[in-house]
Design a protein around this motif. Structure first.
Motif, PDB file in Angstrom:
ATOM      1  N   ILE A 206       0.833  -1.204   0.000  1.00 31.92           N
ATOM      2  CA  ILE A 206       0.000   0.000   0.000  1.00 31.92           C
ATOM      3  C   ILE A 206       0.864   1.250   0.000  1.00 31.92           C
ATOM      4  N   GLU A 207       1.853   1.297   0.884  1.00 29.66           N
ATOM      5  CA  GLU A 207       2.786   2.421   0.960  1.00 29.66           C
ATOM      6  C   GLU A 207       4.208   1.881   0.819  1.00 29.66           C
ATOM      7  N   PRO A 208       4.745   1.828  -0.406  1.00 32.62           N
ATOM      8  CA  PRO A 208       6.069   1.245  -0.632  1.00 32.62           C
ATOM      9  C   PRO A 208       7.177   1.900   0.186  1.00 32.62           C
ATOM     10  N   GLU A 209       7.030   3.178   0.469  1.00 33.36           N
ATOM     11  CA  GLU A 209       8.078   3.889   1.216  1.00 33.36           C
ATOM     12  C   GLU A 209       8.101   3.518   2.700  1.00 33.36           C
ATOM     13  N   GLU A 210       7.109   2.739   3.161  1.00 33.96           N
ATOM     14  CA  GLU A 210       7.069   2.332   4.566  1.00 33.96           C
ATOM     15  C   GLU A 210       7.228   0.824   4.733  1.00 33.96           C
ATOM     16  N   ALA A 211       7.732   0.134   3.725  1.00 35.86           N
ATOM     17  CA  ALA A 211       7.927  -1.312   3.802  1.00 35.86           C
ATOM     18  C   ALA A 211       8.896  -1.660   4.926  1.00 35.86           C
ATOM     19  N   GLY A 212       8.468  -2.554   5.806  1.00 34.33           N
ATOM     20  CA  GLY A 212       9.288  -2.961   6.941  1.00 34.33           C
ATOM     21  C   GLY A 212       8.931  -2.277   8.242  1.00 34.33           C
ATOM     22  N   MET A 213       8.085  -1.254   8.216  1.00 35.00           N
ATOM     23  CA  MET A 213       7.656  -0.589   9.440  1.00 35.00           C
ATOM     24  C   MET A 213       6.594  -1.416  10.147  1.00 35.00           C
ATOM     25  N   SER A 350      16.912  13.954  22.720  1.00 31.56           N
ATOM     26  CA  SER A 350      16.382  12.688  22.209  1.00 31.56           C
ATOM     27  C   SER A 350      16.981  12.375  20.843  1.00 31.56           C
ATOM     28  N   THR A 351      16.999  11.068  20.503  1.00 38.06           N
ATOM     29  CA  THR A 351      17.536  10.608  19.222  1.00 38.06           C
ATOM     30  C   THR A 351      16.603   9.558  18.635  1.00 38.06           C
ATOM     31  N   LEU A 352      16.693   9.395  17.312  1.00 32.79           N
ATOM     32  CA  LEU A 352      15.954   8.365  16.601  1.00 32.79           C
ATOM     33  C   LEU A 352      16.799   7.858  15.446  1.00 32.79           C
ATOM     34  N   ASN A 353      16.956   6.539  15.356  1.00 36.40           N
ATOM     35  CA  ASN A 353      17.701   5.921  14.271  1.00 36.40           C
ATOM     36  C   ASN A 353      16.891   4.756  13.713  1.00 36.40           C
ATOM     37  N   THR A 354      16.630   4.776  12.403  1.00 39.05           N
ATOM     38  CA  THR A 354      15.906   3.706  11.738  1.00 39.05           C
ATOM     39  C   THR A 354      16.819   3.069  10.688  1.00 39.05           C
ATOM     40  N   PRO A 355      16.459   1.891  10.156  1.00 34.47           N
ATOM     41  CA  PRO A 355      17.365   1.152   9.261  1.00 34.47           C
ATOM     42  C   PRO A 355      17.854   1.986   8.073  1.00 34.47           C
ATOM     43  N   GLU A 359      13.531   2.433   3.032  1.00 34.14           N
ATOM     44  CA  GLU A 359      13.005   3.640   2.400  1.00 34.14           C
ATOM     45  C   GLU A 359      12.708   4.725   3.429  1.00 34.14           C
ATOM     46  N   TRP A 360      12.610   4.349   4.687  1.00 35.52           N
ATOM     47  CA  TRP A 360      12.291   5.292   5.760  1.00 35.52           C
ATOM     48  C   TRP A 360      13.479   5.519   6.695  1.00 35.52           C
ATOM     49  N   ALA A 361      14.678   5.347   6.135  1.00 35.29           N
ATOM     50  CA  ALA A 361      15.902   5.540   6.920  1.00 35.29           C
ATOM     51  C   ALA A 361      15.976   6.964   7.473  1.00 35.29           C
ATOM     52  N   GLU A 362      16.350   7.053   8.736  1.00 32.15           N
ATOM     53  CA  GLU A 362      16.409   8.362   9.389  1.00 32.15           C
ATOM     54  C   GLU A 362      17.407   8.343  10.541  1.00 32.15           C
ATOM     55  N   GLY A 392      17.713  12.143   6.362  1.00 32.64           N
ATOM     56  CA  GLY A 392      16.807  11.134   5.841  1.00 32.64           C
ATOM     57  C   GLY A 392      15.392  11.389   6.298  1.00 32.64           C
ATOM     58  N   GLY A 393      14.594  10.338   6.311  1.00 28.28           N
ATOM     59  CA  GLY A 393      13.206  10.480   6.718  1.00 28.28           C
ATOM     60  C   GLY A 393      12.333  11.031   5.612  1.00 28.28           C
ATOM     61  N   HIS A 394      11.027  11.026   5.828  1.00 28.53           N
ATOM     62  CA  HIS A 394      10.084  11.490   4.806  1.00 28.53           C
ATOM     63  C   HIS A 394      10.245  12.981   4.524  1.00 28.53           C
ATOM     64  N   ASP A 395      10.372  13.777   5.579  1.00 28.18           N
ATOM     65  CA  ASP A 395      10.401  15.225   5.399  1.00 28.18           C
ATOM     66  C   ASP A 395      11.697  15.713   4.767  1.00 28.18           C
ATOM     67  N   ALA A 396      12.797  15.021   5.084  1.00 28.50           N
ATOM     68  CA  ALA A 396      14.090  15.487   4.582  1.00 28.50           C
ATOM     69  C   ALA A 396      14.385  14.993   3.171  1.00 28.50           C
ATOM     70  N   ALA A 397      13.628  14.008   2.679  1.00 27.51           N
ATOM     71  CA  ALA A 397      13.791  13.466   1.323  1.00 27.51           C
ATOM     72  C   ALA A 397      15.232  13.031   1.070  1.00 27.51           C
ATOM     73  N   GLY A 398      15.847  12.410   2.051  1.00 23.92           N
ATOM     74  CA  GLY A 398      17.190  11.881   1.887  1.00 23.92           C
ATOM     75  C   GLY A 398      18.288  12.838   2.249  1.00 23.92           C
ATOM     76  N   GLY A 399      17.987  14.118   2.433  1.00 20.39           N
ATOM     77  CA  GLY A 399      19.018  15.089   2.769  1.00 20.39           C
ATOM     78  C   GLY A 399      19.057  15.386   4.254  1.00 20.39           C
ATOM     79  N   GLU A 400      19.747  16.479   4.601  1.00 23.60           N
ATOM     80  CA  GLU A 400      19.852  16.907   6.003  1.00 23.60           C
ATOM     81  C   GLU A 400      19.056  18.175   6.200  1.00 23.60           C
TER      82      GLU A 400
END
Length: 414
Positions: A206-213, A350-355, A359-362, A392-400
Motif C-alpha cells: 500500500i505504501e512502498p516507502e514504509e515497507a518494513g515498518m 532525544s535521538t531516533l535511528n531507523t534502518p 526507504e524510511w531511513a532516518e 533522511g526520513g520522509h520530510d528530509a527526502a534523503g538530505g539533512e
C-alpha cells in the motif's frame, strides 16, 4: 381560677369540664403532631440502621491543552495556533475490587475533528499485590507512554523522537494484563505481564516507502500468534524516589494469509529510569528521567517498483531501530518568592535511528529547552525552544534538515 368539687362531680363530668375549658382543635392538632413524631422517629431509626452507602462511584477526569507553534526549516517558516485538544477520562468503580476506566481524545487535524479511542478496560483487584485488567490499555513498555505523555504531566509541548503514536514502540494494545507491586527486604518491586493483539508488518503493497515498518494501532490480530510483553521495575530506596525498569515485547507480525511474511516476528526491548527528589541544598525538586527503545524485525523480502520499470525489484535490509531520550527539570519550590516557586526549568535530548537501507531511513537528534509556570498543581504554561537535526526520513527526502521551533502551550488536568 376554677375550682371543681370532685366529691360532687362524677368522673365522666370531670372529663366534660376539662373539654369545656380547653380548645378542642388545639388538642387534636397536638395529638396528631405527637403521633406523627413518634411514627416518623421510629421509621427513621429503623431506616438508618438498615442504610448502607453505595459502593459504586462514577467520576469524570481528563485534561485539555492548546497553544502556538513557530517552526523554521531551510528558510521556510510556519506559524500556527494548534491544539484545543480535549481528553475526557471516565472512571467507574463497581466496588472495592472492580474498576472500569476509559479515555477519549477530541482533536483538530487540519480542518477535521478527529476522535480517538485511547483506551477502555476493566480492572479487578485480586489483593494488595496483584491486579488483573482486560480490554484496551496503555502498554507499560517503558514508562513515557503510560505515565508521562498527558499534556499536563509532560513537561514539554511535544513527545521525544521515536515516542508517541507514530513511534517505533507500542503505545496501547487490546488484551489482558497481570500487574502489581510487592516488597522484598525493604525495597519495592513492580511487575507487569501482558498479552495483546500484536502489531502488523507493513509489506509495502500500500505504501512502498514504509515497507518494513510496524503498525501498532491495529485492533484485530492478523495472525494466530499473540504479542507477549512485560515490565519489571525496582525501587531501591525506601522513599521510592528512584525507579529502574526493563521491558520486553515480542510476537509474530506477519499476515497469516501471506506466505512470504506469515512467519516474520519482531522483538522489542526498553530500559527506563526515573528519579524525583526534593534537595534542600539547591532549594527545589529535581526530576531526571529517560528511556531507551530498541526494535528488531526479522529479515524479510520487500519489493520496489522503479519509475519506468514494469517488474518490481526485490530487496531486504537489517530491520533495526532505536530511540532514546533523557530529560532534566528543576523547580525551586523552596525559594522565597511565590513567582520563582512556580517556575520550572526543563531540558531534554532525544535521538531516533531507523534502518539505513530502508526507504524510511532516518538519523535524527533533538535538543529542547523550556521554562514552565505552574498556575496550580495541575495547570501550567509551557514555553520552549527546540532544535531538530534530521538526516533522511520522509520530510528530509534523503538530505539533512535543521528545524528550529518555538512552542507556547497551556495544559490543564482536571
Amino acid at each position: 381560677m376554677f375550682f371543681i368539687n370532685t366529691q360532687k362531680v362524677e368522673k365522666t363530668n370531670i372529663t366534660g369540664l376539662l373539654i369545656k375549658f380547653t380548645n378542642k382543635s388545639y388538642i387534636m392538632r397536638l395529638l396528631l403532631f405527637t403521633a406523627a413524631i413518634l411514627i416518623f422517629g421510629n421509621n427513621y431509626q429503623a431506616k438508618s440502621q438498615e442504610f448502607k452507602p453505595s459502593s459504586t462511584q462514577f467520576m469524570v477526569r481528563g485534561y485539555g491543552h492548546s497553544g502556538f507553534e513557530y517552526k523554521e526549516s531551510d528558510g521556510e517558516k510556519e506559524s500556527t495556533f494548534v491544539g484545543s485538544v480535549f481528553n475526557p477520562l471516565f472512571i467507574f468503580t463497581h466496588n472495592d475490587k472492580l474498576l472500569f476506566e476509559a479515555e477519549l481524545e477530541f482533536a483538530f487535524e487540519g480542518s477535521d475533528l478527529e476522535i480517538g479511542f485511547e483506551y477502555a478496560n476493566v480492572s479487578y483487584v485480586v489483593n494488595d499485590y496483584t491486579t488483573i485488567r482486560m480490554g484496551k490499555f496503555l502498554l507499560p513498555f517503558g514508562s513515557f507512554i503510560e505515565k508521562y505523555h498527558p499534556a499536563w504531566i509532560n513537561r514539554l509541548s511535544n513527545t521525544p523522537l521515536g515516542f508517541g503514536h507514530d513511534g517505533i514502540a507500542p503505545a496501547s494494545g487490546i488484551g489482558a494484563e497481570l500487574r502489581g507491586v510487592f516488597p522484598i527486604n525493604g525495597i519495592k518491586v513492580g511487575y507487569s505481564l501482558y498479552t495483546t493483539n500484536g502489531p502488523t508488518l507493513k509489506d509495502g503493497s500500500i505504501e512502498p516507502e514504509e515497507a518494513g515498518m510496524l503498525r501498532f494501532n491495529n485492533f484485530e490480530d492478523n495472525n494466530n500468534g499473540k504479542a507477549i510483553g512485560g515490565r519489571f521495575s525496582v525501587f531501591p530506596f525506601t522513599n521510592s524516589s528512584f525507579e529502574l525498569a526493563g521491558s520486553f515485547y515480542s510476537g509474530t507480525v506477519g499476515n497469516k494469509e501471506s506466505p512470504l511474511y506469515e512467519n516474520v516476528g519482531a522483538s522489542l526491548y526498553a530500559v527506563d529510569f526515573n528519579y524525583v527528589k526534593l534537595l534542600s541544598g539547591i532549594k527545589g525538586i529535581v526530576d531526571v528521567k529517560g528511556q531507551y527503545n530498541y526494535s528488531k524485525v526479522d529479515d524479510a523480502t520487500y519489493f520496489e517498483l522503479e519509475e519506468g520499470e514494469t517488474d518490481p525489484e526485490a530487496y531486504t535490509f537489517e530491520n533495526k531501530s532505536n530511540a532514546f531520550y533523557t530529560q532534566l527539570s528543576y523547580r525551586p519550590t523552596m525559594a522565597g518568592s511565590e513567582f520563582i516557586k512556580n517556575l520550572e526549568f526543563v531540558g531534554r535530548y532525544s535521538t531516533l535511528n531507523t534502518p539505513e537501507e530502508s526507504e524510511w531511513a532516518e538519523e535524527s537528534t533533538q535538543t529542547t529547552f523550556g521554562i514552565n509556570y505552574w498556575l496550580s498543581w495541575r495547570a501550567l504554561l509551557k514555553m520552549s525552544y527546540q532544535v531538530t537535526n534530521t538526516k533522511g526520513g520522509h520530510d528530509a527526502a534523503g538530505g539533512e534538515v535543521t528545524t528550529n521551533g518555538f512552542f507556547l502551550h497551556w495544559a490543564l488536568g482536571f
